[in-house]
Design an enzyme around this catalytic site. Structure first.
Site, short mmCIF file in Angstrom:
data_model
loop_
_atom_site.label_atom_id
_atom_site.label_comp_id
_atom_site.label_asym_id
_atom_site.label_seq_id
_atom_site.Cartn_x
_atom_site.Cartn_y
_atom_site.Cartn_z
N GLU A 1 0.83 -1.21 0.00
CA GLU A 1 0.00 0.00 0.00
C GLU A 1 0.86 1.26 0.00
OE1 GLU A 1 -2.05 -2.85 3.01
OE2 GLU A 1 -0.08 -2.62 2.04
N LEU B 1 7.73 -39.21 1.38
CA LEU B 1 6.56 -38.50 0.88
C LEU B 1 5.28 -39.04 1.51
CD1 LEU B 1 7.62 -38.31 -2.86
CD2 LEU B 1 7.21 -36.33 -1.39
#
Length: 374
Positions: free
Chosen positions: A56, A312
Site C-alpha cells: 500500500e 513423501l
C-alpha cells in the site's frame, strides 16, 4: 458490489503481489493499485522484501497527490499495527483515499479485521471479498504459518507413466552418465524444480535417497535466502564422504536423527560442519511433527519435501503435505507394481495447473486444509 473495472484492477494487484515471491517471507505476498474514481491507474506497488515498506505504501507513493479521493485495491487487509514498518492504515488515511477494496482479510491476530474497522470508522468505504480465493491462495504459506503454526509443505516428485519414482541403476558407467540415467524428468522439468528450490526455506529427503542418489540438493542458481538441506536419518547413517556432508561448510545441512543415534556418529557429522537435530521420539509421525515445529521456530514458511517415496507418504500420513508438484515423464518400466503411497497422495490432490515441461507433464495441486480457507 464490484464492477468489471474493480475486478480488472484487483487482478492487477494479485499479479503485482507475485513479484515478491521468495523475497518477502515469512511475510505474505501483497499487491496494491491506486486508481481514480473512473478507474484510471494512478499508482502501483507490492511488498518487495521482508522488513521493507508494504504494498500500500509503495502504491500510494507512486500515485503521489493524485491518490486523494481515489480507490485503493489491495490483496490483503491493510495492517494497523507497528511492526518493522508503520501501520498502512495511517498511510491510507493520510493520502486521502476515499474507498478501499480488500481481497481477503488478514488472519494475523494484530490485524484480523481491525485494519478494515479503523478505515470504516474514519469514514472510508471498504469493500471486502473481491477475488478472495485468489488472494487467499497467494498468501497460503503465511496463513498456514499464522493459523497452524507451521510452514507450508510442498511435496515434489518425478515419476514414470506407471508410477515409479526411481529408475534402475545402470550396471556400469561413468559417474556423469550414471547421474543422467537416474533422472526421470527432463532438463526443463529440473529447471522448474530449481526455481521452486530458490523460493524454499528448506528441502527434505530421507536417508535412503541420500545414500542411493548422493544428491547435492542445492538451488542453482541460489535463491535470495539460504536453503537448508535436511536429511531424515534416524540412526545417523549419512556417509561422511557424501556430497551433502562434504559441502556442509558451504551449504547448510541439518541431519535429523532419532534419540538413539550413536554419539560418535553425531560428533563426526558436527565436526564436518553439519547441524544435528535430535528428535525426542522414534515414532515416525511424531518425529515429523516435531521436526516441522522446529522449522516453524526457525521462521520457515515454505518447505520442500523431495522424497523418496517412503518419506513423501510419511509426511502425507502425518497431515503434513499441503501442495503437490509432480512431473510425469514419458517412460514405462513395466515392472509388477508401483507406489501405492504416491497414488494415495494424488487421489486426494485438487489439480490447480497442468503444463508441459520439456517432454514431461507437470501437475500442480492442493491438498485441502481448513486453515487455508480462513
Amino acid at each position: 458490489m464490484f464492477s468489471a473495472t474493480d475486478t480488472l484492477l484487483m487482478h492487477r494487484a494479485c499479479a503485482l503481489a507475485r513479484r515478491g515471491e521468495g523475497l518477502v517471507e515469512p511475510n505474505p505476498m501483497v499487491g496494491a493499485v491506486v486508481a481514480s474514481p473512473d478507474g484510471k491507474v494512478l499508482g502501483e506497488g507490492w511488498h518487495k522484501h521482508f522488513g521493507s515498506a508494504h504494498a500500500e505504501v509503495h502504491a500510494l507513493a507512486s500515485a503521489g497527490q493524485a491518490a486523494k479521493n481515489g480507490t485503493l485495491y489491495v490483496t490483503l487487509e491493510p495492517c494497523c499495527h507497528t511492526g518493522k514498518t508503520p501501520p498502512c492504515t495511517n498511510a491510507i488515511l493520510s493520502a486521502g483515499i476515499r474507498r478501499v477494496v480488500v481481497a481477503a482479510t488478514d488472519p494475523f491476530p494484530a490485524v484480523a479485521g481491525q485494519g478494515i474497522s479503523i478505515l470504516q470508522k474514519a469514514g472510508l468505504q471498504v469493500d471486502v471479498g473481491l477475488l478472495r480465493d485468489e488472494a487467499v491462495r497467494l498468501t497460503a504459506p503465511f496463513r498456514m504459518f499464522v493459523t497452524a503454526k507451521r510452514p507450508w509443505m510442498i511435496a515434489k516428485w518425478a515419476m514414470t507413466l506407471d508410477g515409479y519414482l526411481v529408475l534402475p541403476k545402470p550396471e556400469s558407467s561413468s559417474s556423469e552418465t550414471s547421474q543422467k540415467q537416474q533422472w526421470i524428468s527432463s532438463d526443463t522439468s529440473r529447471a522448474v524444480v530449481h526455481d521452486l528450490r530458490r523460493r524454499a526455506d528448506a528441502i527434505v529427503i530421507g536417508i535412503q535417497t541420500a545414500v542411493d542418489d548422493d544428491p547435492l540438493l542445492t538451488a542453482r542458481p541460489a535463491g535470495p535466502r539460504p536453503l537448508i538441506r535436511v536429511v531424515l536419518d534416524r540412526h545417523a547413517r549419512l556417509p561422511m564422504n557424501s556430497r551433502l556432508v562434504q559441502t556442509a561448510q558451504e551449504f547448510p545441512l541439518l541431519v535429523a536423527v532419532g534419540p538413539d543415534a550413536p554419539e560418535g556418529r553425531l560428533k563426526q557429522l558436527q565436526d564436518n560442519g553439519c547441524e544435528v537435530w535430535r528428535s525426542p521420539t522414534n515414532r515416525s509421525n511424531q518425529m515429523l511433527l516435531e521436526l516441522v515445529q522446529e522449522f516453524a521456530r526457525r521462521q520457515m514458511t515454505n518447505v520442500l519435501v523431495e522424497g523418496g517415496t517412503h518419506i513423501l507418504e510419511s509426511f502425507y500420513d502425518a497431515g503434513l503435505i499441503d501442495e503437490v508438484w509432480a512431473f510425469l515423464a514419458p517412460r514405462l518400466l513395466q515392472k509388477p507394481e508401483s507406489s501405492a503411497g504416491i497414488r494415495k497422495i494424488l487421489s486426494n490432490t485438487r489439480i490447480e495447473a497442468i503444463d508441459q515441461t520439456g517432454g514431461d507433464l507437470f501437475f500442480r495441486g492442493l491438498v485441502r486444509h481448513e486453515s487455508l480457507s480462513r
